[in-house]
Every structure is written in C-alpha cells, then in structure tokens.
Design an enzyme around this catalytic site. Structure first.
Site, PDB file in Angstrom:
ATOM      1  N   GLY A 231       0.833  -1.201   0.000  1.00 45.16           N
ATOM      2  CA  GLY A 231       0.000   0.000   0.000  1.00 45.16           C
ATOM      3  C   GLY A 231       0.862   1.243   0.000  1.00 45.16           C
ATOM      4  O   GLY A 231       0.750   2.099  -0.856  1.00 45.16           O
ATOM      5  N   PHE A 232       1.728   1.339   1.002  1.00 43.32           N
ATOM      6  CA  PHE A 232       2.749   2.393   1.071  1.00 43.32           C
ATOM      7  C   PHE A 232       2.154   3.795   1.154  1.00 43.32           C
ATOM      8  O   PHE A 232       2.844   4.780   0.912  1.00 43.32           O
ATOM      9  CB  PHE A 232       3.712   2.313  -0.126  1.00 43.32           C
ATOM     10  CG  PHE A 232       4.140   0.911  -0.449  1.00 43.32           C
ATOM     11  CD1 PHE A 232       4.786   0.156   0.507  1.00 43.32           C
ATOM     12  CD2 PHE A 232       3.900   0.348  -1.687  1.00 43.32           C
ATOM     13  CE1 PHE A 232       5.185  -1.144   0.234  1.00 43.32           C
ATOM     14  CE2 PHE A 232       4.288  -0.953  -1.968  1.00 43.32           C
ATOM     15  CZ  PHE A 232       4.936  -1.696  -1.010  1.00 43.32           C
TER      16      PHE A 232
ATOM     17  N   ILE B 191      -1.032  -5.397   5.286  1.00 47.94           N
ATOM     18  CA  ILE B 191      -0.732  -4.808   3.978  1.00 47.94           C
ATOM     19  C   ILE B 191       0.474  -5.485   3.326  1.00 47.94           C
ATOM     20  O   ILE B 191       1.024  -4.994   2.343  1.00 47.94           O
ATOM     21  CB  ILE B 191      -0.545  -3.283   4.076  1.00 47.94           C
ATOM     22  CG1 ILE B 191       0.644  -2.904   4.964  1.00 47.94           C
ATOM     23  CG2 ILE B 191      -1.808  -2.639   4.629  1.00 47.94           C
ATOM     24  CD1 ILE B 191       0.925  -1.395   4.974  1.00 47.94           C
ATOM     25  N   GLY B 192       0.862  -6.620   3.906  1.00 47.64           N
ATOM     26  CA  GLY B 192       1.987  -7.370   3.366  1.00 47.64           C
ATOM     27  C   GLY B 192       3.145  -7.408   4.345  1.00 47.64           C
ATOM     28  O   GLY B 192       4.166  -8.047   4.101  1.00 47.64           O
TER      29      GLY B 192
ATOM     30  N   ILE C 136      11.004  -6.418  19.024  1.00 46.80           N
ATOM     31  CA  ILE C 136      10.692  -6.959  17.704  1.00 46.80           C
ATOM     32  C   ILE C 136       9.849  -8.229  17.895  1.00 46.80           C
ATOM     33  O   ILE C 136      10.276  -9.168  18.566  1.00 46.80           O
ATOM     34  CB  ILE C 136      12.002  -7.273  16.946  1.00 46.80           C
ATOM     35  CG1 ILE C 136      12.860  -6.002  16.793  1.00 46.80           C
ATOM     36  CG2 ILE C 136      11.705  -7.907  15.593  1.00 46.80           C
ATOM     37  CD1 ILE C 136      12.201  -4.850  16.067  1.00 46.80           C
ATOM     38  N   LEU C 137       8.668  -8.247  17.326  1.00 49.59           N
ATOM     39  CA  LEU C 137       7.759  -9.375  17.561  1.00 49.59           C
ATOM     40  C   LEU C 137       8.126 -10.609  16.735  1.00 49.59           C
ATOM     41  O   LEU C 137       7.814 -11.730  17.123  1.00 49.59           O
ATOM     42  CB  LEU C 137       6.311  -8.972  17.268  1.00 49.59           C
ATOM     43  CG  LEU C 137       5.730  -7.865  18.163  1.00 49.59           C
ATOM     44  CD1 LEU C 137       4.261  -7.625  17.829  1.00 49.59           C
ATOM     45  CD2 LEU C 137       5.883  -8.195  19.646  1.00 49.59           C
ATOM     46  N   ASN C 138       8.739 -10.375  15.577  1.00 54.34           N
ATOM     47  CA  ASN C 138       9.163 -11.511  14.751  1.00 54.34           C
ATOM     48  C   ASN C 138      10.404 -11.056  13.992  1.00 54.34           C
ATOM     49  O   ASN C 138      10.321 -10.189  13.113  1.00 54.34           O
ATOM     50  CB  ASN C 138       8.045 -11.920  13.782  1.00 54.34           C
ATOM     51  CG  ASN C 138       8.433 -13.103  12.902  1.00 54.34           C
ATOM     52  OD1 ASN C 138       9.580 -13.227  12.455  1.00 54.34           O
ATOM     53  ND2 ASN C 138       7.483 -13.971  12.635  1.00 54.34           N
TER      54      ASN C 138
ATOM     55  N   LYS D 140       7.843  -0.500  19.237  1.00 45.91           N
ATOM     56  CA  LYS D 140       7.780   0.859  18.661  1.00 45.91           C
ATOM     57  C   LYS D 140       7.377   0.720  17.187  1.00 45.91           C
ATOM     58  O   LYS D 140       6.715  -0.234  16.815  1.00 45.91           O
ATOM     59  CB  LYS D 140       9.124   1.578  18.822  1.00 45.91           C
ATOM     60  CG  LYS D 140       9.413   2.007  20.264  1.00 45.91           C
ATOM     61  CD  LYS D 140      10.487   3.104  20.373  1.00 45.91           C
ATOM     62  CE  LYS D 140      11.867   2.589  20.070  1.00 45.91           C
ATOM     63  NZ  LYS D 140      12.936   3.589  20.364  1.00 45.91           N
TER      64      LYS D 140
ATOM     65  N   GLU E 177       7.911   2.208   8.370  1.00 48.39           N
ATOM     66  CA  GLU E 177       8.435   3.201   7.437  1.00 48.39           C
ATOM     67  C   GLU E 177       9.886   3.580   7.701  1.00 48.39           C
ATOM     68  O   GLU E 177      10.569   4.119   6.823  1.00 48.39           O
ATOM     69  CB  GLU E 177       7.528   4.440   7.457  1.00 48.39           C
ATOM     70  CG  GLU E 177       6.173   4.089   6.878  1.00 48.39           C
ATOM     71  CD  GLU E 177       5.094   5.119   7.156  1.00 48.39           C
ATOM     72  OE1 GLU E 177       4.947   6.020   6.340  1.00 48.39           O
ATOM     73  OE2 GLU E 177       4.394   5.003   8.167  1.00 48.39           O
TER      74      GLU E 177
END
Ligand code: MOS
Length: 775
Positions: free
Chosen positions: A235-236, A462-463, A666-668, A738, A742
């Site tokens: 999407g960006f 969104i990917g 970081i979750l993954n 956090k 982007e």
C-alpha cells in the site's frame, strides 16, 4: 513465557501466497459480475464541452455508462473525504490529466475498455501549470499542515543568534523528484448492493476509514457499508484513503443492480492514487569549529493540486533529530494541475532526511570530522523540541554496531582514495528516524468447545506480517502452539496432527466454521481474522502504527480469556485443578496445569465442555498508554553503504549495506528483517532511479508504467545486513514495541549520496543520482 513472540517464525499465510491460493481483492469470485472501466480526462486543464456516450452505449456487452453529468453530486474527485468541502463543485472542470469522468460497465473487461474508447468527449483545453517554476509565483505558506495537526512553521531559539555563533555555515538546496507508489497489486474494488447495504471488497490500508468515508460520500449510515480487505499487495500510503474508483464502483453497482469490479491499470495508479510531490529544500546548517550545531533552518517547498492541500512535511525529522538550540522549519506550497499528493512511505522523513543527512555530511567534511562523530556530538539526549525524554532510544548503539559490522574504522576519510579497478569506492552513512504513534484498538477472542480459537480485529495486513505477529502474540498469551514450517522441516510435520494434539481434539473437528482466511494456514491453532469492517474496530494500517496499536489489544484480550478459563477450572470441583492457587497455574498447548504438580492438567476444550459452553468470548480495547504523552516516541537507526562508481561511465552500484535499528521490541525477527530489507531496497531506488516525469506542456505523466519508471530489480540490490538493538520500550505499550514500517527507507538516500561523494568528490544534491550527474 515468551517462547513465540520475537522468534523468526514463517508467515502464517506464506503458503497461501506462494501457491496462489490467497485471494486478493481482484481475485474474489462473484456471480453475475460486471466490469467497470474508468474513463479519464485526456487534458490536464480546461473544461469538458460535450460528452457523448451514445456509440459507447451501443457497443457489445455494455450494461451502462455513468458520467459526471448524471451524478454530479456523487462523482466527486475524492481525495480526503475528511475534507469534502475542499472538493471541486463542478465536475466538468478539469484540474489534472487522468481526472475520472465516467465509468463504463460491461459484461467483460475487454468490452468495458473498448466501449470507453467510443465515448466522444470534446474539451476546451487551457495551458496547465506543471512545473515547480511555474507554480512558484503563487506559492504560499500554509498555516497548518496534515489536516491541521502540524503547524506550518516551527521555531525554537533564535536563528540570528545561531548564525552569529556559527564558525561555519552550510547553505544548500536539495531536491527530490515526484515519486509514485508502485505496489505490486494495483488498486481494485468489487462492489455490490443488497438493498441499501453496500459491500466492497477493497484494496485498502484502512477498512474502517473507507467505511466512514464511503458512508459520507454516499450519504448512508456507516453500518450499511461493509468493507473487506483480506490481503494487500502493498500500500505504502496510496491505499490509505478512499479513492475515486471505489466510489465509482459503488455508484455503478447501485445503478446496474449487479456487482461491479474495477481494477485500476498501472497507468491509473499514477494519476488516481496520489504520489509524493517533488520537493525543493533549502537547508542551512550552522556549527562551531567543534561541530556543535548552532542553527538548523529547513524550508521545504512542495506541490499540491488545484483543489486540495497536501504538504510533504520534509522538516518533521529536522525538528527532533539533533540537539540544536536554534531552529526554523517552514513549508511553502505551490499548486499545479495534477492530482493531490498523499502519504508515501515515510512522508516527510524520506526526502527530508536526504537533505539533512547530506548537509551534515557536507559539514563533516568542512570540519574534517568523521560523519559518525559529528552526529554523536549533536546527539539529542532528550527531544530537543519538546524537552521530553525519549521513551527509548538506542541510536548511539546503532552507530556503534553498524560501524562495527560495516568495518567503518577502515574508511579513509578523503574522497577518491578508495578504488577497485575502474571503480571508485565510497563509504557513506546516515541516521534514520520515524515517530512511534498508536491508536485505540479492539480485539475479540473466542475459544470454542470444539477447540477452535478465533482472534478477531478489524486491522489490515498490507503485506508486512500482521497476521503472523498477531497470531504469535495471541498464541503466547493463550499458551497455544504456533505452527511454523521451518527450513529444517520444509515438508511440514502433519499439521492436522499438530493442531489436534495442541488442543487435544480429534482432527475431524479441526476445520469447522469460523475460518477467516478460509484455508490451510488456519491449521494454526489460532485463526486470526482481520480485514473486515464487521470485526471489532482497529486503526488504519498507516503511519507505522499497527504493531504498537493492535498487539497490546490482542495480548490483553487473549490474556483475559486465559484467565477466565483458569478461574473456571480452579472453581470447578470436576477439574483436576480444583482448588489450586492462581499463582500455581500455567498454560501450554491449550492446557492449563499446576506448576507444582504438572501432571494435574485440564484443557480449554474440556473446561468449556464441562460447563456446557459452546464458546467463551472476551473483547478488550486498549488505548495508547496515558503516560506515553510524557515521552517523545521515535524509532531510530543508522544505515551504512558502500558504493562503487564507474569512473568513466558514472554508473553507480550499491555493493554493501548495513542497517541497525532501535525500534523497540521486535515481535518476529524474520518479518521485521524482511520489512527493513524492503525499505532499504526502496531507499536505493529513491537514491538512484525513481523519478516521475511530467510533460511540461501537457501535464501528462510520461513514465506511468514499470518499464519507464525505474525501480530496483534483484541485480541492483546488494547483500543487506540488518540488526536490531535489543529494546523493550517501557512507555509505548505493554509489549514494548515501537514503529518499524516506514523507518528503514529513511536515511538510505542520504547515505548513498554521502557514499557517492566519498567515492567521487562530487556532491549530488538532486535525486535521483543518475550517471549523467556524475559525468
Ligand atoms: Mo503510510 S505512507 O502511512 O502507508
């Protein structure tokens, strides 16, 4: 605990995507479907004098044609439906090339597209305003930007004093060109009505925003509109807001009383979905001999349409990035005959940090200071603008770790001193930052007596991996397994068995009912559902807020569900855990057990079955942490690149890239690294290739396709090494995350420009850095 969160697990929907089973919007089958083709203006400025649809209506397969004339109050030229009053009143007035004028509905796509060529339109054309130079005479300074949430001018300290204290001044102009989002999946809508109720399958980053905006435009209550978006091919920012094709599809579907599918062409993506305006940035940087900044002045000029205001906020990061007492950031806006620009990956930060990080590099050379050293000397220990402490910040560690991985200490500081045959070698670096924001989100967890576990919220993937990380968070909190097809075991264990054992239910019951994704991937013990406005509300997937907003709600709802079951078990005389102390209870694999006597176990399904319950449902809402207002919240990073520049041809290759980030928990680690690799790749494109070319006479985009608008291919992209500094932000939310979406595009173009200077001794201040600029 924490067996699942943070792990480099494969995507839950990975199999579906690579096997083509994932149904993207345009793939969704619908009976009795019709196809819509959008007819667009062929001039950029003027007026439609006549529009004749008669021959087109007679063409084979045409069902109907709806022009701006028939529904003048409906075919707006929607950009922000938040500001409907900014939309043009008259729809025969042409403001930009590609402006939608009609939708042709036919039995097949080919018939619709052919009929569109038969609509006769005559225009009274005028000379469009196209270039920044043409727009400059009427440039203005907006008082506020971003729908009033950011001021148009930001100052602190005393610029004149800062200038007086400066031993050295860098005053330069940096420019970036018009850029377009190029998601792999072009925008699409399938709209259909059942009475007064509209359903749209939609390529959107925000299902609830689309629902509200459509409701406003169509004058319907929001609850009459359902928006569904299960997968998005990127999407960006260009899929963040409601666009004209969606409204046209909805109107057309109501008119023909059949479902209507509209899929934008690549070329329509260039005129009808927003873009990043070109920017002209005047940057003044003053410093003492020791490299201490005494002033930063950043004046950003960007362009908008004739009918709406959108400012590319290039000074957003300038305001908070470095400790400097005297600052002025100001925006100027010109109007051209083009569509309205919009958010595009790190709006503001991406072009703004190119200018700032280039100027700092220029200052470093002028003062004979190492580029890292000058940044360290101006490190902002607190937010220099608000004076607030950072919620967390590990930028210094990013510099240090990045330098170490990259081998920065071996850099010869003088330009043109590193060589490899015909190639001049250059090393450059830059900082990165992006704000961390979050919004309210609601999540529903349902545990079924059959063993089904459903976690639902109206967010979007969104990917980036939302399905995956949210499934991880829920699995962790509920004590359920996360099934990941691993590289060691690609053929997979028997997933049916795995699912069944983790929940202690027969495999025959596994595939029942509430499958949101509909397919194999839901052999996960947890079925995570998103992308439907009928689900509990979650915010837009934009501004990098999804993880910080949605993961705490998932965690809270899942934790509450688990606690309810534990309470039920210890109060149930038929449970092996009857009378156990709460502190003695833990969960794993869908079972709850006594830590002191692990053989005493009960299962989620049995607890529910014994209570005669079909399911247990818990809904929880989380809001941004109230104490988070007392902190400045940003993610940070440092990016290092090596370029090789062919001395004779000017060709530039990025040979190596290292990015190190301070982005909370970081979750993954795997999906996070993928996101960073994608962002850096885009940054390389921004630095060296991307540029939308608009014909100065006609106002038409010349390169509205992927063969002429250059983006990197595999051969352009080097090995990208990504590291994260371990962080657990204590203020943003309970999970410690956090923003990351982007952040990684930011700084890349600056680092490359700085590396090109180091290689060649030529300072290129105008993106993209193409070979002609080096010759
Ligand atoms: Mo974004 S530019 O918030 O997708």
């Amino acid at each position: 605990m924490n067996k699942i969160i943070g792990k480099p697990l494969n995507r839950v929907e990975g199999n579906l995507k690579v096997t083509g089973k994932a149904e993207y919007t345009a793939d969704i089958p619908r009976e009795n479907l019709t196809y819509g083709a959008i007819l667009r203006s062929a001039i950029a400025k003027g007026q439609v004098t006549t529009i004749d649809t008669t021959p087109a209506l007679a063409a084979p397969g045409v069902v109907d044609i709806i022009t701006y004339e028939q529904t003048p109050d409906l075919i707006k030229i929607p950009f922000f439906s938040q500001q409907p009053d900014q939309q043009p009143e008259k729809h025969d007035i042409i403001h930009y090339d590609g402006q939608p004028l009609a939708i042709i509905v036919a039995e097949t796509l080919e018939q619709a597209e052919y009929a569109a060529t038969l609509v006769n339109i005559t225009y009274e054309a005028a000379t469009p305003t196209v270039t920044i130079a043409q727009a400059l005479p009427e440039v203005f300074e907006p008082e506020s930007i971003f729908f009033g949430i950011m001021p148009g001018r930001i100052t602190r300290g005393d610029i004149a004093a800062g200038k007086a204290q400066a031993d050295i001044l860098i005053e330069q102009v940096y420019t970036t060109p018009t850029e377009h989002h190029n998601p792999l999946e072009t925008s699409a809508t399938i709209a259909f009505w059942e009475g007064d109720n509209l359903t749209v399958y939609e390529t959107t980053q925000g299902i609830s925003g689309t629902q509200k905006s459509l409701a406003k435009v169509l004058n319907l209550p929001p609850e009459n509109i359902r928006v569904i978006s299960k997968y998005l091919g990127g999407g960006f920012g260009c899929k963040a807001l409601l666009r004209s094709h969606t409204i046209l599809a909805a109107i057309a579907s109501r008119q023909v009383q059949r479902p209507v599918k509209v899929v934008l062409t690549r070329s329509q993506m260039y005129t009808n979905c927003g873009y990043r305006s070109e920017t002209h940035q005047q940057l003044t940087l003053g410093a003492t001999k020791q490299g201490q900044f005494t002033l930063i002045k950043h004046i950003g000029t960007s362009l908008t349409s004739m009918f709406e205001e959108f400012v590319e906020p290039v000074g957003a990061a300038t305001t908070m990035m470095y400790a400097c007492p005297n600052l002025e950031v100001k925006y100027r806006l010109g109007r051209i005959n083009a569509g309205t620009p919009t958010f595009m990956r790190a709006p503001g930060e991406a072009p703004g940090m190119f200018a700032l990080e280039s100027a700092i590099d220029e200052l470093a050379y002028a003062l004979n200071l190492d580029p890292i050293e000058i940044r360290l000397r101006n490190h902002a220990d607190i937010d220099p603008h608000t004076g607030l402490p950072w919620s967390s910040k590990s930028l210094k560690q990013c510099y240090q770790k990045g330098a170490e991985i990259f081998g920065w200490s071996k850099r010869h500081p003088t330009p043109r001193t590193m060589r490899d045959g015909n190639f001049l070698i250059g090393w450059g670096m830059a900082s990165a930052t992006f704000p961390t924001n979050s919004m309210t989100a609601t999540v529903k967890v349902e545990l079924f007596a059959t063993g089904e576990v459903s976690v639902q919220t109206g967010t979007q993937d969104i990917g980036t991996g939302t399905y995956t990380v949210m499934t991880q968070v829920a699995a962790e909190a509920l004590g359920l397994a996360y099934y990941s097809q691993t590289e060691e075991n690609p053929s997979s264990t028997n997933v049916e068995t795995l699912h069944a054992t983790s929940l202690h239910i027969p495999p025959s019951l596994v595939d029942k009912g509430v499958r949101g994704l509909g397919e194999d991937i839901t052999k996960q013990p947890i079925n995570f559902r998103l992308g439907d406005s009928n689900l509990p509300t979650a915010p837009i997937t934009g501004n990098s807020i999804t993880v910080a907003s949605v993961s705490p709600a998932v965690h809270q709802a899942a934790t509450a569900a688990r606690e309810r079951l534990i309470q039920m078990a210890i109060a149930d005389s038929n449970s092996p855990l009857y009378g156990c102390k709460l502190e003695d209870i833990s969960v794993e694999s869908g079972q709850i057990f006594s830590k002191s006597q692990p053989s005493q176990r009960d299962s989620y399904t049995e607890i529910l079955q014994r209570h005669g319950l079909e399911s247990l449902e818990v809904t929880e809402t989380t809001a941004p942490n109230p104490d988070s207002k007392q902190y400045a919240k940003h993610s940070f990073g440092a990016v290092f690149v090596e370029v090789a520049v062919d001395e004779l041809l000017g060709e530039i290759k990025v040979r190596r890239c290292v990015g190190v980030y301070s982005a909370g928990r970081i979750l993954n680690i795997k999906t996070a690294k993928s996101q960073v690799i994608g962002g850096i790749t885009w940054g390389i494109g921004m630095a060296l290739m991307e540029k939308t070319v608009i014909d100065a006479h006609t106002g038409r985009i010349i390169n509205a396709n992927l063969s002429d608008y250059l983006i990197p291919v595999h051969a352009d992209i080097p090995n990208i090494e990504v590291e994260f500094i371990a962080e657990h932000d204590p203020h943003v939310n309970t999970l410690g995350t956090k923003s990351l979406g982007e952040l990684p595009i930011v700084g890349v173009a600056g680092a490359i420009a700085n590396a090109v200077y180091h290689a060649t001794g030529k300072r290129i201040r105008h993106l993209p850095i193409t070979p002609d600029k080096l010759l």
